[in-house]
Design a protein around this motif. Structure first.
Motif, short mmCIF file in Angstrom:
data_model
loop_
_atom_site.label_atom_id
_atom_site.label_comp_id
_atom_site.label_asym_id
_atom_site.label_seq_id
_atom_site.Cartn_x
_atom_site.Cartn_y
_atom_site.Cartn_z
N THR A 162 -3.65 -1.35 14.11
CA THR A 162 -3.99 -1.68 12.47
C THR A 162 -4.83 -0.63 12.09
O THR A 162 -6.17 0.14 11.90
N VAL A 163 -4.54 -0.20 10.95
CA VAL A 163 -4.92 0.47 10.30
C VAL A 163 -6.08 -0.57 8.70
O VAL A 163 -6.25 -1.22 8.88
N THR A 164 -7.00 0.30 9.12
CA THR A 164 -8.63 0.64 8.98
C THR A 164 -8.46 1.06 6.89
O THR A 164 -7.90 1.87 7.05
N ASP A 172 -10.69 2.54 6.05
CA ASP A 172 -11.17 3.98 5.65
C ASP A 172 -9.78 4.62 5.99
O ASP A 172 -9.67 6.24 6.20
N GLU A 173 -8.88 4.57 6.70
CA GLU A 173 -7.75 5.53 6.91
C GLU A 173 -6.52 4.87 6.28
O GLU A 173 -5.69 5.92 6.08
N ALA A 174 -6.48 4.37 5.28
CA ALA A 174 -5.61 4.05 4.35
C ALA A 174 -5.30 5.32 3.44
O ALA A 174 -6.47 5.96 3.28
N GLY A 175 -4.37 5.51 3.37
CA GLY A 175 -4.02 6.82 2.06
C GLY A 175 -3.16 8.21 2.69
O GLY A 175 -2.87 8.90 2.37
N ARG A 176 -3.97 8.12 4.72
CA ARG A 176 -3.39 9.19 4.66
C ARG A 176 -1.72 9.07 5.50
O ARG A 176 -1.23 8.13 5.17
N THR A 177 -1.63 10.42 5.50
CA THR A 177 -0.16 10.15 5.81
C THR A 177 0.06 9.49 7.69
O THR A 177 -0.68 10.00 8.24
N LEU A 178 1.09 8.72 8.01
CA LEU A 178 1.25 8.55 9.06
C LEU A 178 0.83 9.91 10.03
O LEU A 178 0.67 9.48 11.04
N GLN A 179 1.69 10.41 10.28
CA GLN A 179 1.84 11.49 11.02
C GLN A 179 -0.27 12.26 11.68
O GLN A 179 -0.72 12.11 11.97
N GLN A 180 -1.04 12.11 9.84
CA GLN A 180 -1.97 12.42 10.09
C GLN A 180 -2.67 11.39 10.93
O GLN A 180 -3.70 11.23 12.04
N VAL A 195 0.02 5.27 4.25
CA VAL A 195 -0.57 4.19 5.50
C VAL A 195 -1.20 3.51 4.57
O VAL A 195 -1.91 4.12 4.20
N LYS A 196 -1.23 2.16 4.40
CA LYS A 196 -2.27 0.83 3.92
C LYS A 196 -3.20 0.03 5.05
O LYS A 196 -2.33 0.04 6.15
N ALA A 197 -3.72 -0.36 4.68
CA ALA A 197 -4.51 -0.79 5.36
C ALA A 197 -3.92 -2.09 5.63
O ALA A 197 -3.41 -2.63 4.58
N GLY A 198 -4.41 -2.57 7.16
CA GLY A 198 -2.82 -3.17 7.52
C GLY A 198 -1.85 -2.69 8.62
O GLY A 198 -1.87 -4.18 8.57
N ASP A 199 -1.32 -2.11 7.96
CA ASP A 199 -0.06 -1.87 8.47
C ASP A 199 -0.60 -1.64 10.43
O ASP A 199 -1.54 -1.42 10.50
#
Length: 312
Positions: free
Chosen positions: A17-19, A21-29, A64-68
């Motif tokens: 689950t995307v946090t 802090d991780e939001a805004g990265r690409t899925l590949q990143q 990606v967004k937080a919660g994805d």
């Protein structure tokens, strides 16, 4: 400690689950930086619909967004790459991600030239085939043909990638036992000597100031009148590192016909044994520590040295 794996091979979906802090990265990143998945594995996963975002096929360039919810299918069937060959294997530990084998001396870990078909990797291919598993054989590291002891294999490409990162970072700890020539006077110490190819024989190595950095730690386990049993830990992983460093220190490994030729009458190969492995499990993150008892021929050599001590 890993336990024996069940027969067969099931898809292993890892969920994340995307946090915030991780939001805004690409899925590949996210896949490479957070989940530690190699680019090659990502290519295979996208072809097999093995990456999903919120229960739909994932778009690698999408943000990606937080919660994805990101789901990755880590087990992908692969061709073995080697012809399976039946041979006895001394399995120390096994699960869906890794396999650790206590290798006997005089066996290569994997082929080094065409025509070699009885290496440890061929035996691992047979072992996996018998369990109905289609997987490429992934040795994480190797030890010399005549060295006995622990060898770590990954059972998936992702596990291999995660373990290889530990190896490169020096986090996969490897300890050896060796019988060396002469009496090592210091109880413990460190050998820091760069290693390069021998200009007279490119299959051998020598210490040279312009070589690659190489660091070996040692401690004395037991002393004999003309030999010493030492425990050694590799901080780097250069070819023939222990053998070259002990020769450089004036204490060549007994039985080594390439570096020193000391007591070749006592043992028919270099008296070197990979005793201990310690690493972080690539899937669970739990610490793993494994040991292999000293090989029989080296135990026999120690008994001879002890008898020489008694006679002396």
């Amino acid at each position: 400690m890993p336990q024996p794996a069940e027969s067969g091979r099931k898809p292993q979906w890892v969920k994340h689950t995307v946090t915030a802090d991780e939001a805004g990265r690409t899925l590949q990143q996210l896949l490479t930086e957070t989940l530690g998945i190699s680019g090659r594995m990502i290519q295979r996963l996208t072809r097999s619909r093995g990456v999903q975002m919120n229960r739909k096929p994932g778009w690698l360039a999408g943000k990606v967004k937080a919660g994805d919810l990101v789901e990755v299918r880590l087990v992908v069937d692969e061709e073995p790459g080697l012809t399976p060959v039946e041979m006895p294997l001394s399995i120390v530990a096994e699960d869906e991600d890794l396999l650790v084998i206590d290798k006997p001396p005089f066996v290569l870990v994997h082929p080094t030239s065409p025509g070699q078909d009885r290496t440890l990797a061929h035996g691992v291919a047979w072992h996996l085939q018998q369990r109905g598993i289609r997987a490429r054989v992934h040795p994480v590291h190797r030890i010399d043909r005549d060295t006995s002891g622990l060898v770590l294999f990954a059972r998936t490409a992702h596990a291999h990638h995660r373990l290889d990162l530990q190896l490169r970072a020096g986090e996969l700890k490897r300890e050896y036992l060796a019988l060396v020539d002469g009496v090592v006077t210091q109880d413990r110490g460190m050998i820091d000597a760069p290693i390069a190819r021998d200009p007279r024989n490119p299959t051998l190595r020598v210490t040279r100031p312009n070589g690659e950095p190489a660091l070996t730690r040692y401690e004395v386990v037991e002393r004999y009148p003309n030999a010493t049993l030492v425990r050694l830990e590799l901080e780097t992983g250069r070819t023939h590192q222990i053998r070259v460093h002990m020769q450089h220190a004036g204490h060549p490994v007994l039985g080594d016909r390439q570096y020193g030729r000391r007591r070749v009458d006592l043992v028919k190969r270099q008296a070197l044994h990979a005793e201990r492995l310690a690493f972080t499990h690539p899937a669970t993150g739990a610490p793993v520590e494994l040991r292999a008892p000293l090989a029989e021929d080296l135990r026999a050599a120690i008994e001879v040295l002890k008898n020489e001590t008694a006679r002396g």
